[in-house]
Design a protein around this motif. Structure first.
Motif, PDB file in Angstrom:
ATOM      1  N   ARG A  70      42.400  31.464  34.784  1.00  0.00           N
ATOM      2  CA  ARG A  70      43.559  32.058  35.454  1.00  0.00           C
ATOM      3  C   ARG A  70      44.749  31.103  35.421  1.00  0.00           C
ATOM      4  N   HIS A  92      42.329  39.597  40.465  1.00  0.00           N
ATOM      5  CA  HIS A  92      42.019  38.699  39.347  1.00  0.00           C
ATOM      6  C   HIS A  92      41.108  37.570  39.802  1.00  0.00           C
ATOM      7  N   ASP A 135      37.669  38.892  40.087  1.00  0.00           N
ATOM      8  CA  ASP A 135      37.123  39.149  38.753  1.00  0.00           C
ATOM      9  C   ASP A 135      36.521  37.897  38.127  1.00  0.00           C
ATOM     10  N   VAL A 136      37.205  36.759  38.290  1.00  0.00           N
ATOM     11  CA  VAL A 136      36.735  35.562  37.593  1.00  0.00           C
ATOM     12  C   VAL A 136      35.589  34.865  38.321  1.00  0.00           C
ATOM     13  N   THR A 139      28.954  46.019  33.824  1.00  0.00           N
ATOM     14  CA  THR A 139      29.478  46.574  32.573  1.00  0.00           C
ATOM     15  C   THR A 139      28.879  47.930  32.237  1.00  0.00           C
ATOM     16  N   CYS A 166      34.661  44.344  40.308  1.00  0.00           N
ATOM     17  CA  CYS A 166      35.321  43.627  39.212  1.00  0.00           C
ATOM     18  C   CYS A 166      35.958  44.596  38.235  1.00  0.00           C
ATOM     19  N   THR A 167      37.271  44.513  38.062  1.00  0.00           N
ATOM     20  CA  THR A 167      37.973  45.433  37.173  1.00  0.00           C
ATOM     21  C   THR A 167      37.688  45.148  35.697  1.00  0.00           C
ATOM     22  N   ASP A 168      37.473  43.888  35.348  1.00  0.00           N
ATOM     23  CA  ASP A 168      37.211  43.552  33.946  1.00  0.00           C
ATOM     24  C   ASP A 168      35.954  44.243  33.442  1.00  0.00           C
ATOM     25  N   VAL A 169      34.871  44.172  34.205  1.00  0.00           N
ATOM     26  CA  VAL A 169      33.630  44.780  33.737  1.00  0.00           C
ATOM     27  C   VAL A 169      33.729  46.300  33.716  1.00  0.00           C
ATOM     28  N   GLY A 188      36.301  48.008  32.843  1.00  0.00           N
ATOM     29  CA  GLY A 188      36.956  48.358  31.590  1.00  0.00           C
ATOM     30  C   GLY A 188      35.959  48.408  30.447  1.00  0.00           C
ATOM     31  N   THR A 189      35.064  47.434  30.398  1.00  0.00           N
ATOM     32  CA  THR A 189      34.007  47.431  29.380  1.00  0.00           C
ATOM     33  C   THR A 189      33.088  48.631  29.563  1.00  0.00           C
ATOM     34  N   ARG A 192      36.630  51.469  40.892  1.00  0.00           N
ATOM     35  CA  ARG A 192      36.515  50.201  41.602  1.00  0.00           C
ATOM     36  C   ARG A 192      36.205  50.451  43.077  1.00  0.00           C
TER      37      ARG A 192
END
Length: 300
Positions: free
Chosen positions: A62, A90, A93-94, A141, A172-175, A177-178, A226
């Protein structure tokens, strides 16, 4: 330079320079405690001092993404310059751990196919075509959610009236998306039984590609969104048939576990099923469920 000016220069430098150990930017103890307190309050996840090195490594991503010089500058942005509200998603997420597998703890999916779904269909009091509602409450994911969808699709071949919908949420928004893309490394789907893999997993046209994708009809069964399990209420139906919340409670302390479990049970219909991770227990908790299998519970 006079002694006074030299001391002033040294003090000023120390005020802006980060802590460095062995060439690596490190979190000051005060900032680690602030971060740990925020993460626990926001997500329920405990962050003991033994996790400091892991947190530092993840937060450096980040720092780079924001064009900052150091973890000190990043923490000043969070706690001194009111950056926390803009950064909280964020940040979470990390620091979240997102371990997931297809058919993880496979006994649960055998129980789902051979016991839970046939029992639900046999006990239907309304239209047999009413959808069976399943919630994957820590979807990562998407491997768990798509595994559930595969089992539902397989059982529909035996029970044509079975219509299933899978709600899949994660903090977690990143996962997510996957997960919505439904694209995975080919080796990740190796636990899927071969017949199911041939029906529900597409290989890339490029034979050199090591990626596969879940078929469209299965992706259409799963709705991703989410959701923070620490929220006081959940925007979910209150007549869910099955809730999967596996291998997430282990990151919470006991009071948080109880609060989350009570909210999950509130969304189960009478007779609905709650599935936890094999290492998780309801021992000592007063909840409206009774054991129905290994880490499987049924609402009274």
């Amino acid at each position: 330079m006079s002694g006074a000016l030299a001391r002033a220069s040294s003090d000023a430098q120390n005020a802006v320079e980060p802590s460095w150990v062995d060439g690596h930017d490190r979190l000051r103890s005060r900032d680690f405690q602030r971060l740990a307190t925020f993460i626990h309050g926001y997500s329920g996840i405990k962050v003991p001092p033994s996790k400091a090195t892991m947190i530092e490594g993840r937060l450096r991503k980040r720092v780079r993404a924001l064009g900052m010089r150091s973890l000190d500058e990043y923490c000043d942005y969070l706690f001194q310059r009111d950056g926390l509200a803009a950064e909280e998603i964020h940040l979470i997420d990390v620091v979240t751990t997102n371990k997931t597998e297809f058919f993880r703890e496979p006994e649960h999916f055998r129980i789902l196919a051979e016991d839970v779904l046939p029992r639900i269909m046999a006990e239907r009091r309304v239209s047999a075509r009413a959808p069976v509602k399943v919630w994957s409450a820590a979807a990562s994911t998407g491997a768990e959610a798509y595994t559930i969808a595969m089992v539902l699709a397989e059982q529909r071949r035996r029970m044509p009236d079975l219509v299933g919908v899978v709600y899949a949420t994660d903090i977690c928004t990143d996962v997510l998306g996957t997960a919505q893309g439904g694209i995975f490394p080919a080796e990740m789907v190796s636990p899927v039984p071969p017949e199911m893999r041939s029906r529900y997993v597409m290989r890339a046209k490029d034979p050199a590609s090591r990626l596969v994708r879940i078929v469209p009809e299965l992706r259409a069964m799963v709705q991703f969104g989410r959701l923070n399990l620490m929220d006081a209420s959940y925007p979910m139906d209150r007549d869910l048939d099955i809730v999967f919340c596996r291998n997430v409670l282990i990151y919470f302390d006991k009071p948080t576990q109880l609060a989350v479990l009570r909210r999950l049970c509130d969304h189960l219909r009478p007779g609905g099923y709650l599935l936890l991770g094999h290492s998780e227990t309801l021992s000592g908790f007063d909840l409206p469920v009774r054991p129905a299998g290994t880490a499987v519970f049924r609402r009274s």
